[in-house]
Design an enzyme around this catalytic site. Structure first.
Site, PDB file in Angstrom:
ATOM      1  N   TRP A   1       1.008  -1.322   0.238  1.00  0.00           N
ATOM      2  CA  TRP A   1      -0.147   0.035   0.158  1.00  0.00           C
ATOM      3  C   TRP A   1       0.799   2.075  -0.093  1.00  0.00           C
ATOM      4  CZ3 TRP A   1      -3.081  -3.134  -2.182  1.00  0.00           C
ATOM      5  CH2 TRP A   1      -4.092  -3.423  -1.588  1.00  0.00           C
TER       6      TRP A   1
ATOM      7  N   ASN B   1      -6.263   0.283  -5.286  1.00  0.00           N
ATOM      8  CA  ASN B   1      -6.571  -0.309  -5.114  1.00  0.00           C
ATOM      9  C   ASN B   1      -8.267  -1.250  -5.430  1.00  0.00           C
ATOM     10  OD1 ASN B   1      -6.772  -3.248  -4.490  1.00  0.00           O
ATOM     11  ND2 ASN B   1      -7.566  -2.517  -2.065  1.00  0.00           N
ATOM     12  N   GLU B   2      -8.428  -1.684  -6.139  1.00  0.00           N
ATOM     13  CA  GLU B   2     -10.392  -2.130  -6.570  1.00  0.00           C
ATOM     14  C   GLU B   2     -10.822  -1.381  -6.860  1.00  0.00           C
ATOM     15  OE1 GLU B   2      -9.905  -6.373  -4.641  1.00  0.00           O
ATOM     16  OE2 GLU B   2     -10.337  -5.231  -3.982  1.00  0.00           O
TER      17      GLU B   2
ATOM     18  N   TYR C   1     -11.831 -14.591  -6.502  1.00  0.00           N
ATOM     19  CA  TYR C   1     -11.941 -14.976  -5.287  1.00  0.00           C
ATOM     20  C   TYR C   1     -13.184 -16.026  -5.264  1.00  0.00           C
ATOM     21  CZ  TYR C   1      -8.164 -12.130  -3.395  1.00  0.00           C
ATOM     22  OH  TYR C   1      -7.383 -11.596  -2.998  1.00  0.00           O
TER      23      TYR C   1
ATOM     24  N   GLU D   1      -4.288 -10.601  -7.929  1.00  0.00           N
ATOM     25  CA  GLU D   1      -4.431 -10.841  -6.480  1.00  0.00           C
ATOM     26  C   GLU D   1      -5.149 -12.274  -7.048  1.00  0.00           C
ATOM     27  OE1 GLU D   1      -6.392  -8.582  -3.550  1.00  0.00           O
ATOM     28  OE2 GLU D   1      -5.768  -6.073  -4.084  1.00  0.00           O
TER      29      GLU D   1
ATOM     30  N   TRP E   1      -2.417 -13.072  -3.611  1.00  0.00           N
ATOM     31  CA  TRP E   1      -2.637 -13.040  -2.181  1.00  0.00           C
ATOM     32  C   TRP E   1      -2.847 -14.144  -0.979  1.00  0.00           C
ATOM     33  CZ3 TRP E   1      -3.420  -7.975  -1.045  1.00  0.00           C
ATOM     34  CH2 TRP E   1      -4.572  -7.058  -0.094  1.00  0.00           C
TER      35      TRP E   1
END
Length: 450
Positions: free
Chosen positions: A146, A261-262, A343, A376, A408
């Site tokens: 980050w 991020n996303e 995911y 990820e 991840w």
């Protein structure tokens, strides 16, 4: 990935003054009050006004004088070994792209890497060094961390890169601020590790886009105001400029600057009814162009989850429901490579669905002619399926146009913090699967460089 915020508390505090600074320790910089004498066989090198580091070498052992520049110098540090005994050749060159592959010093650069979002939140440099040593010992080359920490208080030792007081953000260049990022960049360079650095979070962990919205617009703000409000965009650009221009455009430790991020139309805050794929694509185009105006050398990526915007497709990952358009981003002139996440449990999908998800992104990379990174992904430990499923995904990556693989997440056991954050996707260096899924996978991916 979305997760509960974790702030790591030190169990011990180092003395601010040491007789000798160990290899890879800090030896100078603005506000630094410790020793400037490096251990025998190492040299104090200045990387910025704020951070000087002891690295292996035989020049003078005192810190260089501080000047007024805030950009890290481009000096390449000769390194022979890490503290774990692994090879760490001299870092050189900035990674670029050519077609669907990355290039380093004129050669293809397929890589295995991982995510350690928590690295800048560590409060002790010994923990940072151990994490990077373990990462490098595995053979991995690229680490995503980050590059944001938007908080409402910057006191104490907790990492805060930007501190919000009412509607006014202040960039923290102090010891618990961007100096921590300086240390990581220098330590990564010394180990020939390259960093992907996202500059804001879609989620409220560590502040995120909603911190900008709530601070500047109050309780009536919506998540997608981040992409359209002129004052919020100016505040984001101000932070981006402070971070990006802090380092040389020839800094080899920077793999890419990443917009987010996303990103999605909604975060923890709701989205307006008008937010759509055009909203986010216009913002990505504006901000990727802005970063390239500051640093035309390093690559820029979006950090999106890879969702598609295909008319008539009823699946939310493919039909544009989140306002994300992975293909459109990749076609923008100042976006260098694509990213996608996976995911299956969180998205209520099957593992076979995930197989096709990887193939579909490889097909987009081939169609557009730019690299794609599997940035990820995870299979929770409790499923008992981790080894079998990830084996299959690795085989698909190796057989298709995927330029980089970053699971991840990387987990380590550190001398002060202990075990790093475990969200059940974490693969620790002492896990039974680590050798096969990480160490043995690296040379398989690197064989694509031949």
């Amino acid at each position: 990935m979305k997760y509960s915020a974790l702030f790591i508390v030190l169990s011990a505090v180092l003395s601010p003054v040491l007789a000798q600074v160990p290899v890879y320790g800090q030896c100078g910089g603005v506000t630094y009050t410790g020793s400037t004498t490096c251990a025998s066989g190492s040299t104090c090198i200045k990387y910025s006004d704020y951070y000087h580091q002891c690295v292996p070498g035989t020049a003078t052992t005192t810190a260089a004088p501080v000047t007024t520049t805030t950009r890290v110098t481009t000096t390449v540090v000769p390194v022979t070994t890490t503290s774990q005994g692994g090879s760490s050749p001299t870092a050189s060159g900035v990674v670029t792209r050519s077609g669907t592959t990355f290039m380093l010093n004129g050669k293809k650069f397929y890589f295995v890497g991982s995510n350690s979002y928590w690295l800048p939140m560590l409060e002790n440099t010994a923990d940072v060094d151990k994490a990077l040593d373990d990462f490098k010992a595995s053979g991995m080359d690229v680490l995503r961390i980050w590059g944001f920490a938007d908080l409402t208080s910057g006191s104490g030792t907790q990492t805060a890169f930007q501190v919000w007081s009412g509607s006014t953000p202040t960039i923290n260049t102090g010891a618990n601020g961007l100096q921590r990022l300086d240390y990581i960049v220098a330590a990564a360079r010394a180990r020939n590790i390259r960093l992907v650095i996202p500059l804001v979070n879609n989620w409220q962990d560590y502040g995120g886009m909603d911190r900008y919205v709530q601070s500047m617009l109050g309780s009536g703000g919506l998540h997608d105001d981040f992409y359209t409000n002129a004052n919020i965009k100016a505040a984001y650009k101000n932070y981006v400029k402070a971070v990006v221009t802090r380092y040389s455009s020839s800094e080899p430790a920077i793999f890419a600057w990443q917009l987010t991020n996303e990103l999605r139309c909604k975060g923890t805050l709701a989205a307006s009814s008008s937010c759509n794929a055009a909203t986010l694509t216009n913002w990505v185009n504006e901000m990727s162009t802005y970063i390239k105006s500051l640093d035309p050398t390093h690559m820029v990526s979006v950090g999106d989850e890879g969702f598609f915007n295909r008319a008539g497709n009823s699946e939310w990952e493919y039909g544009g429901g989140e306002g994300v358009d992975n293909e459109a981003y990749l076609r923008l002139p100042n976006v260098d490579y694509g990213t996608f996440h996976l995911y299956v449990s969180a998205w209520s999908k099957t593992y076979a669905w995930g197989d096709q998800w990887i193939k579909d992104h490889a097909a987009v990379a081939t169609s557009v002619g730019k690299p794609m990174v599997f940035e990820e992904y995870g299979v929770t430990r409790s499923t008992g399926q981790r080894l079998t499923v990830i084996r299959t995904w690795h085989d698909i990556v190796l057989a298709n146009a995927i330029a980089g693989d970053m699971y991840w997440q990387f987990g380590a056991v550190l001398p002060i913090t202990g075990r790093t954050h475990d969200d059940t996707n974490t693969i620790f260096t002492d896990d039974a699967e680590y050798n096969e899924l990480v160490v043995q996978y690296v040379p398989r991916m690197e064989a694509k460089n031949a």
